[in-house]
Design a protein around this motif. Sequence first.
Motif, PDB file in Angstrom:
ATOM      1  N   TYR A 116       0.826  -1.218   0.000  1.00 47.24           N
ATOM      2  CA  TYR A 116       0.000   0.000   0.000  1.00 47.24           C
ATOM      3  C   TYR A 116       0.854   1.259   0.000  1.00 47.24           C
ATOM      4  O   TYR A 116       0.398   2.312  -0.447  1.00 47.24           O
ATOM      5  N   ASP A 117       2.082   1.173   0.527  1.00 45.34           N
ATOM      6  CA  ASP A 117       2.951   2.346   0.534  1.00 45.34           C
ATOM      7  C   ASP A 117       3.306   2.747  -0.898  1.00 45.34           C
ATOM      8  O   ASP A 117       3.698   1.900  -1.710  1.00 45.34           O
ATOM      9  N   LYS A 118       3.150   4.026  -1.189  1.00 40.66           N
ATOM     10  CA  LYS A 118       3.487   4.545  -2.516  1.00 40.66           C
ATOM     11  C   LYS A 118       4.266   5.846  -2.360  1.00 40.66           C
ATOM     12  O   LYS A 118       3.814   6.766  -1.678  1.00 40.66           O
ATOM     13  N   ARG A 119       5.447   5.886  -2.973  1.00 43.13           N
ATOM     14  CA  ARG A 119       6.211   7.127  -2.968  1.00 43.13           C
ATOM     15  C   ARG A 119       5.523   8.158  -3.860  1.00 43.13           C
ATOM     16  O   ARG A 119       4.855   7.805  -4.830  1.00 43.13           O
ATOM     17  N   MET A 120       5.731   9.413  -3.525  1.00 40.56           N
ATOM     18  CA  MET A 120       5.130  10.475  -4.313  1.00 40.56           C
ATOM     19  C   MET A 120       5.767  10.551  -5.695  1.00 40.56           C
ATOM     20  O   MET A 120       6.992  10.491  -5.834  1.00 40.56           O
ATOM     21  N   ILE A 121       4.938  10.654  -6.707  1.00 36.76           N
ATOM     22  CA  ILE A 121       5.404  11.005  -8.047  1.00 36.76           C
ATOM     23  C   ILE A 121       5.079  12.486  -8.219  1.00 36.76           C
ATOM     24  O   ILE A 121       3.910  12.881  -8.229  1.00 36.76           O
ATOM     25  N   PRO A 122       6.111  13.334  -8.308  1.00 33.91           N
ATOM     26  CA  PRO A 122       5.858  14.781  -8.275  1.00 33.91           C
ATOM     27  C   PRO A 122       5.135  15.286  -9.515  1.00 33.91           C
ATOM     28  O   PRO A 122       5.200  14.688 -10.596  1.00 33.91           O
ATOM     29  N   ASP A 123       4.440  16.395  -9.332  1.00 35.90           N
ATOM     30  CA  ASP A 123       3.814  17.086 -10.457  1.00 35.90           C
ATOM     31  C   ASP A 123       4.902  17.689 -11.346  1.00 35.90           C
ATOM     32  O   ASP A 123       6.035  17.941 -10.898  1.00 35.90           O
ATOM     33  N   LYS A 124       4.538  17.956 -12.605  1.00 34.59           N
ATOM     34  CA  LYS A 124       5.477  18.588 -13.536  1.00 34.59           C
ATOM     35  C   LYS A 124       4.777  19.717 -14.279  1.00 34.59           C
ATOM     36  O   LYS A 124       3.554  19.724 -14.417  1.00 34.59           O
ATOM     37  N   LEU A 125       5.582  20.657 -14.762  1.00 36.41           N
ATOM     38  CA  LEU A 125       5.064  21.690 -15.646  1.00 36.41           C
ATOM     39  C   LEU A 125       5.136  21.178 -17.073  1.00 36.41           C
ATOM     40  O   LEU A 125       6.205  20.753 -17.531  1.00 36.41           O
ATOM     41  N   GLY A 126       4.011  21.186 -17.771  1.00 33.33           N
ATOM     42  CA  GLY A 126       3.993  20.742 -19.148  1.00 33.33           C
ATOM     43  C   GLY A 126       4.519  21.805 -20.087  1.00 33.33           C
ATOM     44  O   GLY A 126       4.771  22.953 -19.687  1.00 33.33           O
ATOM     45  N   PRO A 127       4.713  21.471 -21.373  1.00 29.73           N
ATOM     46  CA  PRO A 127       5.213  22.436 -22.367  1.00 29.73           C
ATOM     47  C   PRO A 127       4.345  23.688 -22.476  1.00 29.73           C
ATOM     48  O   PRO A 127       4.836  24.764 -22.815  1.00 29.73           O
ATOM     49  N   ASP A 128       3.056  23.538 -22.205  1.00 24.54           N
ATOM     50  CA  ASP A 128       2.142  24.682 -22.292  1.00 24.54           C
ATOM     51  C   ASP A 128       2.020  25.444 -20.978  1.00 24.54           C
ATOM     52  O   ASP A 128       1.213  26.369 -20.855  1.00 24.54           O
ATOM     53  N   GLY A 129       2.831  25.065 -19.980  1.00 26.81           N
ATOM     54  CA  GLY A 129       2.794  25.751 -18.694  1.00 26.81           C
ATOM     55  C   GLY A 129       1.764  25.217 -17.722  1.00 26.81           C
ATOM     56  O   GLY A 129       1.685  25.670 -16.575  1.00 26.81           O
ATOM     57  N   ARG A 130       0.977  24.245 -18.171  1.00 28.23           N
ATOM     58  CA  ARG A 130      -0.013  23.650 -17.273  1.00 28.23           C
ATOM     59  C   ARG A 130       0.624  22.550 -16.429  1.00 28.23           C
ATOM     60  O   ARG A 130       1.589  21.912 -16.842  1.00 28.23           O
ATOM     61  N   VAL A 131       0.026  22.325 -15.281  1.00 33.62           N
ATOM     62  CA  VAL A 131       0.558  21.315 -14.360  1.00 33.62           C
ATOM     63  C   VAL A 131       0.094  19.927 -14.777  1.00 33.62           C
ATOM     64  O   VAL A 131      -1.090  19.684 -14.995  1.00 33.62           O
ATOM     65  N   ILE A 132       1.058  19.021 -14.895  1.00 30.53           N
ATOM     66  CA  ILE A 132       0.764  17.603 -15.137  1.00 30.53           C
ATOM     67  C   ILE A 132       0.812  16.911 -13.785  1.00 30.53           C
ATOM     68  O   ILE A 132       1.879  16.841 -13.149  1.00 30.53           O
ATOM     69  N   LYS A 133      -0.328  16.419 -13.333  1.00 33.35           N
ATOM     70  CA  LYS A 133      -0.413  15.861 -11.989  1.00 33.35           C
ATOM     71  C   LYS A 133       0.319  14.528 -11.883  1.00 33.35           C
ATOM     72  O   LYS A 133       0.248  13.679 -12.770  1.00 33.35           O
ATOM     73  N   GLY A 134       1.014  14.365 -10.782  1.00 34.11           N
ATOM     74  CA  GLY A 134       1.649  13.094 -10.453  1.00 34.11           C
ATOM     75  C   GLY A 134       0.718  12.291  -9.555  1.00 34.11           C
ATOM     76  O   GLY A 134      -0.472  12.180  -9.831  1.00 34.11           O
ATOM     77  N   SER A 135       1.252  11.759  -8.485  1.00 38.85           N
ATOM     78  CA  SER A 135       0.420  11.025  -7.528  1.00 38.85           C
ATOM     79  C   SER A 135       0.940  11.283  -6.117  1.00 38.85           C
ATOM     80  O   SER A 135       2.136  11.508  -5.914  1.00 38.85           O
ATOM     81  N   PRO A 136       0.046  11.276  -5.102  1.00 40.00           N
ATOM     82  CA  PRO A 136       0.445  11.640  -3.742  1.00 40.00           C
ATOM     83  C   PRO A 136       1.239  10.537  -3.040  1.00 40.00           C
ATOM     84  O   PRO A 136       1.290   9.389  -3.495  1.00 40.00           O
ATOM     85  N   LEU A 137       1.816  10.919  -1.950  1.00 39.55           N
ATOM     86  CA  LEU A 137       2.485   9.962  -1.063  1.00 39.55           C
ATOM     87  C   LEU A 137       1.420   9.207  -0.271  1.00 39.55           C
ATOM     88  O   LEU A 137       0.500   9.814   0.284  1.00 39.55           O
ATOM     89  N   ILE A 138       1.537   7.887  -0.242  1.00 40.89           N
ATOM     90  CA  ILE A 138       0.598   7.059   0.530  1.00 40.89           C
ATOM     91  C   ILE A 138       1.391   6.198   1.505  1.00 40.89           C
ATOM     92  O   ILE A 138       2.310   5.474   1.108  1.00 40.89           O
ATOM     93  N   ILE A 139       1.027   6.280   2.765  1.00 48.90           N
ATOM     94  CA  ILE A 139       1.713   5.506   3.807  1.00 48.90           C
ATOM     95  C   ILE A 139       0.695   4.719   4.625  1.00 48.90           C
ATOM     96  O   ILE A 139      -0.301   5.278   5.100  1.00 48.90           O
ATOM     97  N   LEU A 140       0.945   3.439   4.787  1.00 52.36           N
ATOM     98  CA  LEU A 140       0.168   2.604   5.706  1.00 52.36           C
ATOM     99  C   LEU A 140       0.915   2.575   7.030  1.00 52.36           C
ATOM    100  O   LEU A 140       2.044   2.084   7.101  1.00 52.36           O
ATOM    101  N   GLU A 141       0.285   3.110   8.075  1.00 52.15           N
ATOM    102  CA  GLU A 141       0.924   3.148   9.393  1.00 52.15           C
ATOM    103  C   GLU A 141       0.845   1.760  10.030  1.00 52.15           C
ATOM    104  O   GLU A 141      -0.188   1.365  10.580  1.00 52.15           O
ATOM    105  N   GLU A 142       1.947   1.048   9.968  1.00 53.38           N
ATOM    106  CA  GLU A 142       1.972  -0.348  10.401  1.00 53.38           C
ATOM    107  C   GLU A 142       1.685  -0.490  11.903  1.00 53.38           C
ATOM    108  O   GLU A 142       0.874  -1.329  12.313  1.00 53.38           O
ATOM    109  N   ALA A 143       2.348   0.320  12.725  1.00 54.01           N
ATOM    110  CA  ALA A 143       2.173   0.215  14.176  1.00 54.01           C
ATOM    111  C   ALA A 143       0.733   0.510  14.583  1.00 54.01           C
ATOM    112  O   ALA A 143       0.169  -0.160  15.464  1.00 54.01           O
ATOM    113  N   GLU A 144       0.124   1.495  13.945  1.00 49.53           N
ATOM    114  CA  GLU A 144      -1.265   1.842  14.259  1.00 49.53           C
ATOM    115  C   GLU A 144      -2.210   0.704  13.896  1.00 49.53           C
ATOM    116  O   GLU A 144      -3.162   0.410  14.626  1.00 49.53           O
ATOM    117  N   LEU A 145      -1.944   0.054  12.765  1.00 46.08           N
ATOM    118  CA  LEU A 145      -2.774  -1.078  12.347  1.00 46.08           C
ATOM    119  C   LEU A 145      -2.683  -2.214  13.357  1.00 46.08           C
ATOM    120  O   LEU A 145      -3.705  -2.794  13.753  1.00 46.08           O
TER     121      LEU A 145
END
Length: 338
Positions: A116-145
Motif C-alpha cells: 500500500y505504501d506509494k512514494r510520491m510522483i511529483p507534479d510537472k510543468l507541461g510544455p504549455d505551462g499547465r501542471v501535469i499531476k503526479g500522484s500523492p504519497l501514501i503511507i500505511l501506518e503499520e504500528a497503528e494497524l
Amino acid sequence: MGRNLKVICFLFFTAFIGLAGCSQPIAEKAEKENKVIEQYDKAGSEDVEKEKEADEQEEKEAQPIVVNVIEPTTQEVIRSLTPVEMGYGSDNEKFKAELEQWAHELARGNDTKPGYDKRMIPDKLGPDGRVIKGSPLIILEEAELVESIIHASEKGGDVELPLYITASGYELNDAAQLGEVIVGKYTTYFNAGVAGRTKNIELSAEAINNVILGVGDVFSFNTTVGPSDEAHGYQPAEEIVNKKLVMGIGGGICQTSSTLYNAVDVLGVGYVEKHHHSLSVGYVPEGRDATVSYGGKDFRFENTTGVPLLLKAIVGKGSLTVEVRTSKEYEAQMKKGI
C-alpha cells in the motif's frame, strides 16, 4: 288435583334453588383452576424464553471472535483474523509479532504483490505551462494497524487500514512563477560522441526536468525517472558494478542523479537516501556522486527549504546542467543550507 300441583311447583322451585346454590362453588373452583393454569403457562413461557436466550448466548460464546480488516476506499474485507487461533490470550507476544510481520508485508509488498505504501510522483510543468499531476504519497501506518487489531481482538469487529495520503506542498496558482529565479545550479560534462551514454543522460534528464517540489515533498530519483531499461528507450553503456566498469543498459543515469545532488546541496534539503559509487567517477569530485539503480539504491531528499521549487535539467553538447528555481517572492523566504 290443585293441591298436588302446588306440591310439584314447590318441589321444582326448591330443586332450582339448590342447583343455583351449588353452581356458585363450582364456578369459583373453575376460576381458580384457570388462574393456576394461566400462571403455569406464563411461568412456562418465561422459562422457555430464558432457555432460548441461554442457548443463543452459548452459541454466541462458542463462535470464535473475528476481526475484519477493511480497505477504507472500497470497504472491502481484505482479511478476516481469528485472534485466538493466532495466539491472542495465550501467547500475546507471538500474536503481536505475527501481526507486525503481516502489517509490514501489507505496507511494503512482496515478490508477487505490491504494498500500500506509494512514494510520491511529483507534479510537472507541461510544455504549455499547465501542471501535469503526479500522484500523492501514501503511507500505511503499520504500528497503528497492529494496535487497532489488538484492541479489537477482545470483542471482535472491523478495523480500517490506517492509510495516510499526502499531496504535494504547493499551490497550483504558484506553479507558473516557480521558474523566475535560480537558487541552485551545477554542470557536469560527458563525451557526446558516446551515443548510448548520451541517450541515457538525455532520457533521465528529461524525466526530472520541470519537476515541482512542494514544501516537505520527498523526491525519489528512481520513482521519478522510472525503469532504465530497453523498454523505456535506454541503451547499453558503461556503468560501475562491484568496482568494475561493465556494459549495462542505462549506463550514465548516475551522472544525472549526481548533477542533481550537487545542484540541491547548496539548499536546505534533508537527505533521505544517498549512496556513492564503489569507484571514483570523472564527472564530479570524489565523494560528490550519488549512484542509483532502479529497484535498488536511490537518491532521495526532502524539500526543507520552506518554499516550493522547480527543477530544470538542460542537456547541451557534452554537458548537463541542473538548475533549482523558485519565484522571486519565495526566494526571500527560503531557508538556505549552510
